[in-house]
Design an enzyme around this catalytic site. Sequence first.
Site, PDB file in Angstrom:
ATOM      1  N   GLU A 149      -1.755  -0.519  14.411  1.00  0.00           N
ATOM      2  CA  GLU A 149      -1.408  -1.620  13.514  1.00  0.00           C
ATOM      3  C   GLU A 149      -1.005  -2.888  14.259  1.00  0.00           C
ATOM      4  O   GLU A 149      -1.325  -3.995  13.825  1.00  0.00           O
ATOM      5  CB  GLU A 149      -0.294  -1.194  12.548  1.00  0.00           C
ATOM      6  CG  GLU A 149      -0.749  -0.309  11.384  1.00  0.00           C
ATOM      7  CD  GLU A 149      -0.846   1.168  11.746  1.00  0.00           C
ATOM      8  OE1 GLU A 149      -0.616   1.512  12.927  1.00  0.00           O
ATOM      9  OE2 GLU A 149      -1.169   1.981  10.860  1.00  0.00           O
TER      10      GLU A 149
ATOM     11  N   HIS B 141       6.553   7.065   3.248  1.00  0.00           N
ATOM     12  CA  HIS B 141       5.367   6.580   2.525  1.00  0.00           C
ATOM     13  C   HIS B 141       5.767   6.113   1.128  1.00  0.00           C
ATOM     14  O   HIS B 141       4.955   6.186   0.200  1.00  0.00           O
ATOM     15  CB  HIS B 141       4.315   7.682   2.391  1.00  0.00           C
ATOM     16  CG  HIS B 141       3.596   8.029   3.655  1.00  0.00           C
ATOM     17  ND1 HIS B 141       4.190   8.714   4.682  1.00  0.00           N
ATOM     18  CD2 HIS B 141       2.331   7.772   4.072  1.00  0.00           C
ATOM     19  CE1 HIS B 141       3.307   8.888   5.670  1.00  0.00           C
ATOM     20  NE2 HIS B 141       2.182   8.315   5.322  1.00  0.00           N
TER      21      HIS B 141
END
Lengths: 304, 304, 339, 339
Positions: free
Chosen positions: D73, D142
């Site tokens: 990322e 998450h």
Amino acid sequence: MNTLLSLYKEASFIRAFELHIAVASEAGHVPGLVHLCSGAELVEVAICRSLTGPRDQVTGSHRSHGLALAMGADPVAVAAEILGRKGGLSKGRGGTQHLIAPERGFLASNGIVGAQVPVAAGAALTAKLMAAGGIAATFFGDGAANQGAVLETMNLAVSLNLPLLFVMENNGLGQSTSADYASGGADLCARAAAFGMKAERMDGYKGARAIKQSAEIIDYVRMSGKPAFIEANVPRLSGHYFGEKADYLAHHEADDPLEDLAESLDSGVAERVRLEAEQAAHDAVSDALNMGEAAPEKSAEVVL
Amino acid sequence: MNTLLSLYKEASFIRAFELHIAVASEAGHVPGLVHLCSGAELVEVAICRSLTGPRDQVTGSHRSHGLALAMGADPVAVAAEILGRKGGLSKGRGGTQHLIAPERGFLASNGIVGAQVPVAAGAALTAKLMAAGGIAATFFGDGAANQGAVLETMNLAVSLNLPLLFVMENNGLGQSTSADYASGGADLCARAAAFGMKAERMDGYKGARAIKQSAEIIDYVRMSGKPAFIEANVPRLSGHYFGEKADYLAHHEADDPLEDLAESLDSGVAERVRLEAEQAAHDAVSDALNMGEAAPEKSAEVVL
Amino acid sequence: MSEKTPLQMTIAQALNRAHHQILEAEPRAIVIGEDIVGGAGLDGKELGGVFGVTAGLASRFGTSRVIDTPISETAFVGMGLGAAMTGLKPIVEVMFCDFIGVCFDQILNQAAKARYLSGGRIDVPLVIRTTMGAGDGSAAMHSQSLHGLLASVPGLSVVCASTPSDAAGLLKSALAAPDPVIMLDHKGLYGMIGDVEADLPAVPIGRGRLVLKGSDITLVAIGEMLVRATKAAAQLAERGVSVEIIDPRSIQPLDTDMILTSLEKTKRLLVVDEGPSYGGFADRVIAVAACDGYSALSAAPQKLTPPHTPVPYGRLLEAAWLPSSEAIVSKIDEMMYEE
Amino acid sequence: MSEKTPLQMTIAQALNRAHHQILEAEPRAIVIGEDIVGGAGLDGKELGGVFGVTAGLASRFGTSRVIDTPISETAFVGMGLGAAMTGLKPIVEVMFCDFIGVCFDQILNQAAKARYLSGGRIDVPLVIRTTMGAGDGSAAMHSQSLHGLLASVPGLSVVCASTPSDAAGLLKSALAAPDPVIMLDHKGLYGMIGDVEADLPAVPIGRGRLVLKGSDITLVAIGEMLVRATKAAAQLAERGVSVEIIDPRSIQPLDTDMILTSLEKTKRLLVVDEGPSYGGFADRVIAVAACDGYSALSAAPQKLTPPHTPVPYGRLLEAAWLPSSEAIVSKIDEMMYEE
Ligand SMILES: Cc1ncc(C[n+]2csc(CCOP(=O)(O)OP(=O)(O)O)c2C)c(N)n1
Ligand SMILES: Cc1ncc(C[n+]2csc(CCOP(=O)(O)OP(=O)(O)O)c2C)c(N)n1
Ligand SMILES: [Mg+2]
Ligand SMILES: [Mg+2]
């Protein structure tokens, strides 16, 4: 002017520029600390010689005064930015670690070790999609070589086939820590090669060879659309930041690539060129000093 | 029981355990998605056989059910955690991606790809300072191998001489992306070696060899106090998460290491062992299912 | 009793002394960071940290407990966490809080959540020490004040000391805490001199400090803003405006009792902070006053923060960006006048 | 005019359609992320993103504009930034907002500051799309709601759409914006169906949406909390309590005018949010009301947020953790009763 002499001229200008920034800093004219590039000029000029902005874009580290100049950024505007003056590249908002001159192909320098490297991948991506033959190059240190941002980007560039040249200036030190300690003695050039890139060493003391090697490897990146890596050994001639009491370097005395280069030139000519460069750098920094300090604009908060 | 047979038994238990978790998931008893380790059991059991908690500590990825079991975590508590039941390792607070059983040497598993790797460096540091002969091991995937956290930690472990075993399970896939694409075809074992570590490939289909190789390399880490790296090829037999429609794998059919192993054993004995394991796994998961759902405690916000 | 004779020293010195005492008293304590020994792999003198806070530790306690790292914050913050989860008590130094970006996952998801994810079983005695604050021309990536951002992450305690004794005392409490504590030192205050007791008593996390008693308005501030607030209050006192100043010391947990008690008396609140104008620590304090102290208030609570931009580099720009003590004075004047 | 005939589709579908329209209309637009093509290096079918939002893009626009990345990322968010600084208009997908920890420097220091550091010269038309929200058993890493944290960073705009037409419209505005915009989709709402106009008109960033007119209390919420708030309001309406609901849509810049105008009428404020109870988006809205709407208020503004812990995994735990519509009803009852 022959290649070596013009290399000497440009590098001498950067050396003198940093010297005058140091003088200004001593006199209290620089807002914060400055990281001078003295010792790395030769490599930077040699490599940037094969790069042309804005088609090509370069990003650099905290130690990027010389790099911005090598890409052709206006010395007065660079000095003014470092001095926090009105006429600075970014009107004094950015400062020494945040030089930005994309019109010249110098996209950005950075205060976060390694963070300029992913950004260069973006410039490489743009170059690839624009297909106008441009590439990106990113300069960073031996210390930065251990940052996730740098390591990830090596892999990304290989995975996506980005025309991106990684240039690691190995000056043997990350702040006060030796490169050998920080990387456990690993061969950083071989490590980059293991990511699947062409990777080469460049001798930071050999100007002619550096110019030729740069041209070749940049040509390779341009033609193949693939990344490549250079490890250049350079000395750090002026402390981590200017004014640092670097007691951790007990018996450290590095050779100066510029002196070596000068020796290979006609001494009279070299001296004249050096003095001219010195004068030009002096003028640039004092022009910048004569500008007013950067001050708030009433208008938008955005640029304060 | 001979080594291979007991390997088969343990691995079969994990396989069956995952199967029953899958059944529970289909029946709606699992709160979220589960990533099953089917295909990697053999490698995990073989390696963990040379590790003993709590002296040794292991961290794992999102796909860590089997690893926790291989380290000896209580199967009912593991199942209960995955099912969000009261009797779970963490009383249902953590769940499938956050299995924690340090008393058994399973320090943590993780929802962030690669994030377990730096944490294992800490366990290795503790082992080093305690000087009681312990080491740490960290398991991650081929996808994780490109994360900054993982790459940085390889360097850190070399730099600081940490007794840390890196185990990369290369199943060829990171979610739907091939490992080859993600790493641009780089040889990940050679890449790890380039950081300055001993690095070896392990055949995930060869149980006896895996046990021996693990013992040797773990011994090396223990004795030398240095890091090492294993790349193990394993198949991913059950989708990225259980229930995934993995259309991106058109003609993918992987061999099953457990079937291979079974073939090398006396078939009657193997079948008996497999059935016993199946029964034990069934019992563990149903014991867990029979526990009440984890519910808030009145007491502290801290554990809700 | 001689231990109680106060000494004079700077914040940097107090922190250095506290490190020495901690490593001496607690064999499980270790220190991890970049250049905290300094000169690793070289043959010169130790650097002892960029701000001198870790000076002398390595030569006294050895480099197995005082550990220089590569420039790999994710790896070494994570290493600190793993060490804390397995029995050590690490103090991890991240040179500037601006650098938390490169290791934020290990803070946000790993350190902050480890106890919860273990169902409360695991202690995480991890201390992360870092610096904050503008004012010295360090520009946008070496000057931020991210105390509020960090404090918004469930599972973290965040402290900011503004005197030498608080700095030493909070570090001691942070080390003793069973959960992660992030300590941010204001760079501009490292040279500030104050009294400390020689044994550097622990300062409890979660308790504010009443810096100045007053009756007209409550002012909450830390770090350099606290210094400026104090200066402003002195000026205002001459004109008969009585400011009560609270140094919360702990950003999370916040001493809401102290703030609310003060509001009962003053009925007015001003928060002065270097953090962001939107969604930062100032908003957090305002929300406490508004939600829980509403009936005490006699006027709108207010904040004084920099413009919502990165920290500028040039001297005049940076000076204009930071709330000045003059600005504090006029803001309070305005607030007193409005009623 | 036929373009204006409303269609029915889910948020995921509206976003997918918007991506198609954007890539069609803007040759400089590209999409970058993990598994957004899906199946890279394999011989099967494209995945089209974990939530289907990027389905069909690669086969239509090619993999030079729709780019699958390694799990890196930091590298690919930074690449998006660099591309934005050099003339492209990238939409970078970060699968879950929980993952911003691993690339936070590129957001906090690089993307957010690039324009300012260039003295305003450089446009940074970067869009970062990600997801947020709890409720589906995805556990602590998450499920977070980091919209408030991101919005506190000077230089970033942050938007959260709660209807299909807002999702498409905000994405379009984000792409057109000259500065970085982070868009967080609530995972629980991807399947929510609503009317959209076929040409998916842009929705301005910084303007809220009045979801429900009411006179007794102003309720501010986004995402799943907005759904629950609407349900609660319907229940309260039966009992004669009239709730005005505002969906700010844009977290930063925030439509403070809409909120303050509403407060003039209702005199009461409740913020319901999945973000942290301390220092999150809720505190930001409370601070707006307290600092700028004080005189309109007739009672303490209040917030309803989860406990200050990570998101728990077990179903009952997660359900207890999230503010329910019942909890919203009782909170409002309590607030109405108190006066
Ligand atoms: C992420 C991060 N960590 C630490 C620092 C502090 N720092 C600035 S420069 C530097 C040393 C960098 O070494 P190297 O990359 O070799 O570059 P050099 O200074 O030698 O040119 C350090 C540690 C920083 N700016 N950013
Ligand atoms: C930082 C981060 N990025 C992305 C994800 C989403 N994600 C979860 S697992 C996974 C694939 C991981 O691949 P690999 O490391 O090879 O492990 P495998 O699933 O094959 O065991 C991805 C992309 C994540 N959880 N964290
Ligand atoms: Mg260096
Ligand atoms: Mg994999």
